[in-house]
Enzyme design. Structure first.
Site, PDB file in Angstrom:
ATOM      1  N   CYS A 276      33.337  45.760  21.533  1.00 46.61           N
ATOM      2  CA  CYS A 276      33.629  45.196  22.849  1.00 46.61           C
ATOM      3  C   CYS A 276      32.344  44.567  23.393  1.00 46.61           C
ATOM      4  O   CYS A 276      31.246  44.832  22.898  1.00 46.61           O
ATOM      5  CB  CYS A 276      34.114  46.279  23.808  1.00 46.61           C
ATOM      6  SG  CYS A 276      35.593  47.149  23.244  1.00 46.61           S
TER       7      CYS A 276
ATOM      8  N   ARG B 279      33.010  39.147  20.657  1.00 51.91           N
ATOM      9  CA  ARG B 279      32.938  40.584  20.382  1.00 51.91           C
ATOM     10  C   ARG B 279      34.225  41.317  20.768  1.00 51.91           C
ATOM     11  O   ARG B 279      34.362  42.514  20.505  1.00 51.91           O
ATOM     12  CB  ARG B 279      31.761  41.197  21.157  1.00 51.91           C
ATOM     13  CG  ARG B 279      30.422  40.595  20.808  1.00 51.91           C
ATOM     14  CD  ARG B 279      29.345  41.096  21.744  1.00 51.91           C
ATOM     15  NE  ARG B 279      29.048  42.495  21.501  1.00 51.91           N
ATOM     16  CZ  ARG B 279      28.034  42.936  20.769  1.00 51.91           C
ATOM     17  NH1 ARG B 279      27.239  42.078  20.167  1.00 51.91           N
ATOM     18  NH2 ARG B 279      27.818  44.228  20.622  1.00 51.91           N
TER      19      ARG B 279
ATOM     20  N   TRP C  33      37.997  44.745  22.548  1.00 54.04           N
ATOM     21  CA  TRP C  33      38.660  44.704  21.249  1.00 54.04           C
ATOM     22  C   TRP C  33      39.287  46.072  21.063  1.00 54.04           C
ATOM     23  O   TRP C  33      38.598  47.078  20.945  1.00 54.04           O
ATOM     24  CB  TRP C  33      37.648  44.393  20.144  1.00 54.04           C
ATOM     25  CG  TRP C  33      38.256  44.246  18.789  1.00 54.04           C
ATOM     26  CD1 TRP C  33      39.277  43.416  18.427  1.00 54.04           C
ATOM     27  CD2 TRP C  33      37.870  44.952  17.603  1.00 54.04           C
ATOM     28  NE1 TRP C  33      39.547  43.560  17.088  1.00 54.04           N
ATOM     29  CE2 TRP C  33      38.702  44.493  16.554  1.00 54.04           C
ATOM     30  CE3 TRP C  33      36.909  45.912  17.328  1.00 54.04           C
ATOM     31  CZ2 TRP C  33      38.593  44.972  15.255  1.00 54.04           C
ATOM     32  CZ3 TRP C  33      36.805  46.388  16.037  1.00 54.04           C
ATOM     33  CH2 TRP C  33      37.638  45.915  15.011  1.00 54.04           C
TER      34      TRP C  33
ATOM     35  N   ASN D  79      31.265  50.110  25.281  1.00 58.28           N
ATOM     36  CA  ASN D  79      31.323  49.556  23.930  1.00 58.28           C
ATOM     37  C   ASN D  79      31.052  50.702  22.967  1.00 58.28           C
ATOM     38  O   ASN D  79      30.022  51.358  23.056  1.00 58.28           O
ATOM     39  CB  ASN D  79      30.271  48.450  23.746  1.00 58.28           C
ATOM     40  CG  ASN D  79      30.183  47.981  22.309  1.00 58.28           C
ATOM     41  OD1 ASN D  79      31.173  48.002  21.576  1.00 58.28           O
ATOM     42  ND2 ASN D  79      28.998  47.560  21.896  1.00 58.28           N
ATOM     43  N   GLY D  80      31.990  50.958  22.047  1.00 53.70           N
ATOM     44  CA  GLY D  80      31.807  52.044  21.096  1.00 53.70           C
ATOM     45  C   GLY D  80      33.032  52.916  21.024  1.00 53.70           C
ATOM     46  O   GLY D  80      34.151  52.484  21.338  1.00 53.70           O
TER      47      GLY D  80
ATOM     48  N   GLU E 157      33.738  37.042  -1.568  1.00 57.12           N
ATOM     49  CA  GLU E 157      33.405  36.515  -0.249  1.00 57.12           C
ATOM     50  C   GLU E 157      34.265  35.306   0.111  1.00 57.12           C
ATOM     51  O   GLU E 157      34.703  35.157   1.257  1.00 57.12           O
ATOM     52  CB  GLU E 157      31.921  36.154  -0.194  1.00 57.12           C
ATOM     53  CG  GLU E 157      31.447  35.532   1.116  1.00 57.12           C
ATOM     54  CD  GLU E 157      31.586  36.454   2.326  1.00 57.12           C
ATOM     55  OE1 GLU E 157      31.476  35.961   3.460  1.00 57.12           O
ATOM     56  OE2 GLU E 157      31.805  37.669   2.129  1.00 57.12           O
TER      57      GLU E 157
ATOM     58  N   LYS F 295      36.785  35.135   3.343  1.00 51.30           N
ATOM     59  CA  LYS F 295      36.752  34.116   4.393  1.00 51.30           C
ATOM     60  C   LYS F 295      38.158  33.559   4.650  1.00 51.30           C
ATOM     61  O   LYS F 295      38.577  33.390   5.796  1.00 51.30           O
ATOM     62  CB  LYS F 295      35.800  32.978   4.002  1.00 51.30           C
ATOM     63  CG  LYS F 295      34.348  33.339   4.136  1.00 51.30           C
ATOM     64  CD  LYS F 295      33.955  33.519   5.591  1.00 51.30           C
ATOM     65  CE  LYS F 295      32.807  34.477   5.740  1.00 51.30           C
ATOM     66  NZ  LYS F 295      33.127  35.880   5.568  1.00 51.30           N
TER      67      LYS F 295
ATOM     68  N   GLU G 189      40.297  36.367   6.404  1.00 48.55           N
ATOM     69  CA  GLU G 189      40.007  36.814   7.762  1.00 48.55           C
ATOM     70  C   GLU G 189      40.193  35.739   8.814  1.00 48.55           C
ATOM     71  O   GLU G 189      40.499  36.073   9.967  1.00 48.55           O
ATOM     72  CB  GLU G 189      38.600  37.412   7.847  1.00 48.55           C
ATOM     73  CG  GLU G 189      37.447  36.454   7.604  1.00 48.55           C
ATOM     74  CD  GLU G 189      36.097  37.163   7.652  1.00 48.55           C
ATOM     75  OE1 GLU G 189      36.023  38.274   8.192  1.00 48.55           O
ATOM     76  OE2 GLU G 189      35.112  36.600   7.143  1.00 48.55           O
TER      77      GLU G 189
ATOM     78  N   HIS H 224      44.014  42.543 -17.311  1.00 49.77           N
ATOM     79  CA  HIS H 224      44.390  43.910 -16.982  1.00 49.77           C
ATOM     80  C   HIS H 224      45.217  43.950 -15.698  1.00 49.77           C
ATOM     81  O   HIS H 224      44.989  44.789 -14.832  1.00 49.77           O
ATOM     82  CB  HIS H 224      43.144  44.787 -16.867  1.00 49.77           C
ATOM     83  CG  HIS H 224      42.336  44.813 -18.123  1.00 49.77           C
ATOM     84  ND1 HIS H 224      42.651  45.604 -19.202  1.00 49.77           N
ATOM     85  CD2 HIS H 224      41.235  44.107 -18.489  1.00 49.77           C
ATOM     86  CE1 HIS H 224      41.768  45.411 -20.167  1.00 49.77           C
ATOM     87  NE2 HIS H 224      40.905  44.498 -19.755  1.00 49.77           N
TER      88      HIS H 224
ATOM     89  N   LYS I  20      33.364  40.586  16.022  1.00 46.91           N
ATOM     90  CA  LYS I  20      32.047  40.544  15.400  1.00 46.91           C
ATOM     91  C   LYS I  20      31.359  41.894  15.508  1.00 46.91           C
ATOM     92  O   LYS I  20      31.519  42.608  16.491  1.00 46.91           O
ATOM     93  CB  LYS I  20      31.194  39.482  16.114  1.00 46.91           C
ATOM     94  CG  LYS I  20      29.908  39.120  15.406  1.00 46.91           C
ATOM     95  CD  LYS I  20      30.162  38.222  14.231  1.00 46.91           C
ATOM     96  CE  LYS I  20      28.873  37.641  13.660  1.00 46.91           C
ATOM     97  NZ  LYS I  20      29.138  36.836  12.476  1.00 46.91           N
TER      98      LYS I  20
END
Length: 698
Positions: free
Chosen positions: A2, A33, A114, A141-142, A569, A573, A576, A592, A693
């Site tokens: 947040c 955030r 968030w 935040n947390g 990666e 991208k 997400e 496999h 983020k």
């Protein structure tokens, strides 16, 4: 994650409209955030008479005392993004507010959320309140890990809860502490910071908190443990202009000033560059134009029923190494687009002053100042562990082969959360390297604490000076990628790989047999920004490819060797930001299981640039082609006719660089593809669904 923000003006007149503007703009800077809900709290009046604590019909805690309070604040909370909050305040509430009312002193707090506990809704938005009358308000935040126990205790003491958040226990606990310590008193004798100290004593988890209270008008108290928090200080002249030569830490005096609290420097830098990085366990009390810092001591609790009064801590302000231009989009439509195109400069900045080119008789080498005193210890390590999450983990994976090659030390990879779940063994002879863009990632921080407990040498690789990982590790390297606001990491990823390649060069610099190899890598590093500029010319080609893929449901990406990390990666991208199912796979594992998915419709990216795995990737391409796979092959310049076996294959040619640096080049087209896919599919590229983020909650 947040975003929290606060603004306090002291002895300088500010209209309510200006205060709202500062708070809203601070939230806009923090919206990356958290963007599922938002809220603010401001004072209702600068001159209204004191009001009773609350409606006598409203439920109160059993310990409530009939103290007089400052007027009840205005609290606005709204589901959705920041603009939803702004609209609700100005269109629905502002007609009843005097926007021109001036405040010589005013403390406002703000939050963008968030969701972690409770769905996005006004009742779950911040500021969270102590109850009727809004005696205590908190932005957070947390995550509070013991909130359920605290909630049960507070319910037994007569408190009622309206939200599903873990945060709501905090203001209610503050009210409980305040009521208990002032019971029977005719006036408030306990300080705001003492109340917060006692609240901290009962909290477990990671948090950054800002408190506002009607009992303590025009004061703010902030504290933190494991989540980022900054104080910004702006000294003013009597006519309200900024004083540029202000160096002293603010003490209680009549000098006009503005004070800012924020979970991110982005929201502060346009107001002032004079900041204080608040450390874990510190309580910052803003009162009467001064700032006092107290150190939390869990063992020093109540003495004889009176809350403890710890001594103040003396700290110095520092100067932010950031410019306002870094947090603006410039001529770009989105932050992600800007940050992709900034990579030539971010890589150049990352390497500046660290590459020693040598002379006619001197070898080329690297200098990492943060590690030079610990290189001997690292070289004697039993093994090197790289620990990270998400993109940072992928960056470490890309650098793993060159680290093993040049150091001769076994290198193991650990996803931070998995290491903690397994309680994997870490020894005193190990070197543990913690990779995090923000330096505040919760699981990575917990893994760091675990490694410190086990006696390992801990190295930090972060993009944030003063972050928790930067402070707690024994040594480390700042990647210098610059401010990254887009939720999907791009330039930080490539800079992380470069830093870890330089780390490999530094560790292996005492080995004569690898000198030629090291010098070739250094030459490649020097040319790397120019190579990235060449790759960025593929932008329109990747946009055209995105147009062809935008209606697809899935995408596979195959890589191996250095470029297994590129496959992971690149797929991450797309996943997400474009909200498209994509998987990065090790090409050696194709037979496999993944081969069963191949048909003429599923798009498959194969990374086949020239390195030690090139011939093996050619074989993979042939097997996929034999099954009519829809191929997109990334290859080195001039290899399109070599790697593409037929008409159902598209080639993306990229410059050839030293093999260990090829992942830096190869990821850029996939970043561009993810960006264009997202825009074409109509999604918010900078604020992807359900992501934020710098994840500081587990």
């Amino acid at each position: 994650m947040c975003g929290i923000f606060a603004y306090l003006n002291y002895n300088v007149s500010r209209e309510r409209s200006y205060i709202l503007q500062v708070l809203f703009h601070g939230l806009r800077r923090l919206e990356y955030r958290g963007y599922d809900s938002a809220g603010i709290a401001i004072d209702s009046s600068s001159s209204s008479p004191a009001l009773p604590a609350a409606d006598p019909e409203a439920p109160q805690s059993s310990a409530s005392a009939p103290l007089c309070l400052h007027p009840q604040p205005h609290v606005f909370r709204q589901e959705g993004n920041i603009e939803s909050l702004v609209k609700s305040v100005y269109q629905e509430v502002a007609p009843d507010l005097d926007l021109q009312e001036s405040f010589n002193i005013h403390a406002g707090i703000a939050h963008t959320r968030w969701a972690t506990h409770g769905e996005p809704a006004p009742r779950n938005s911040h500021p969270q309140t102590s109850g009727a009358g809004d005696e205590f308000l908190v932005v957070h935040n947390g995550v509070i890990t013991n909130y359920e126990v605290l909630k049960e205790t507070l319910i037994r003491h007569g408190f009622t809860f309206e939200s599903e958040t873990d945060t709501e226990v905090i203001p209610k606990l503050a009210k409980y502490v305040f009521d208990r310590t002032t019971e029977g008193e005719g006036e408030v004798t306990v300080t705001f910071s003492q109340v917060v100290l006692e609240v901290m004593r009962h909290l477990e988890g990671a948090y950054a908190l800002i408190f506002k209270s009607r009992h303590y008008p025009n004061e703010l108290v902030a504290c933190k443990r494991g989540s980022p928090l900054l104080l910004g200080v702006k000294e003013l002249t009597e006519d309200g202009k900024s004083v540029s030569a202000f160096d002293a830490f603010p003490s209680a005096n009549e000098n006009p000033k503005e004070l800012f609290l924020s979970s991110d420097a982005n929201a502060i830098v346009e107001h002032t560059r004079k900041v204080l990085d608040i450390e874990d366990g510190e309580i910052v009390h803003l009162k009467d134009g001064g700032v006092s810092i107290l150190k939390f001591d869990k063992d020093n609790g109540e003495l004889g029923g009176v809350l403890s009064r710890p001594a103040s801590v003396q700290r110095a302000l520092s100067v932010l190494d950031m410019e306002v231009e870094q947090i603006n989009k410039g001529n770009y439509e989105h932050y992600m687009q800007k940050e992709i195109h900034e990579q030539p400069q971010s890589l150049k900045t990352t390497m500046r002053g660290r590459l020693i080119r040598g002379g006619s008789c001197k070898a080329k080498t690297v200098l990492l100042g943060g590690l030079k005193d610990h290189l001997k210890t690292i070289r004697r390590s039993r093994r090197i562990l790289f620990i990270g999450c998400g993109t940072s983990y992928n960056a470490a994976l890309a650098a793993r082969p060159i680290l093993e090659e040049l150091s001769g030390i076994p290198v193991t990879m650990e996803i931070a959360s998995d290491l903690l779940d397994r309680r994997g063994p870490i020894y005193r002879e190990d070197t543990a390297v913690f990779v995090s863009q923000s330096g505040e990632t919760a699981d990575t921080l917990l893994a760091l604490e675990y490694a410190l407990e086990n006696g390992a040498l801990c190295v930090g690789i972060t993009n944030t000076v003063g972050s928790a990982i930067a402070r707690r590790t024994h040594c480390g390297v700042h990647i210098n990628a610059g401010c990254e606001i887009g939720v999907a990491s791009t330039k930080a990823y490539t800079s992380q790989i470069v830093v870890m390649a330089m780390l490999a060069l530094a560790i292996g610099s005492d080995t004569i047999s690898s000198q030629e190899r090291r010098e070739a890598i250094i030459d490649g590093l020097i040319e790397l920004p120019n190579k990235i500029r060449e790759v960025l010319k593929l932008d329109q080609k990747m946009k055209k490819l995105a147009q062809e893929l935008m209606a697809e449901q899935s995408l596979l990406v195959f890589g191996r060797g250095y470029n297994y990390a590129t496959a992971l990666e690149g797929a991450l991208k797309v996943k997400e930001v474009a909200l498209m199912h994509s998987e990065g796979m090790l090409a050696g594992e194709m037979k496999h299981g993944p081969l069963a998915l191949v048909d003429e419709n599923l798009p498959i990216v194969v990374i086949a640039t020239r390195d030690a795995c090139f011939s093996k990737q050619q074989s993979v391409i042939q097997q996929l082609h034999a099954r009519r796979g829809r191929l997109i092959v990334m290859c080195s310049e001039g290899d399109a006719t070599v790697v593409c076996p037929g008409d159902n294959c598209r080639a993306i040619e990229v410059p050839l660089v030293e093999d260990c640096l090829q992942p830096v080049v190869n990821i850029v087209p996939l970043q561009l593809l993810a960006y264009h896919l997202t825009v074409l599919r109509g999604f918010n590229v900078d604020q992807p669904r359900n992501l934020a983020k710098s994840v500081t909650t587990q």
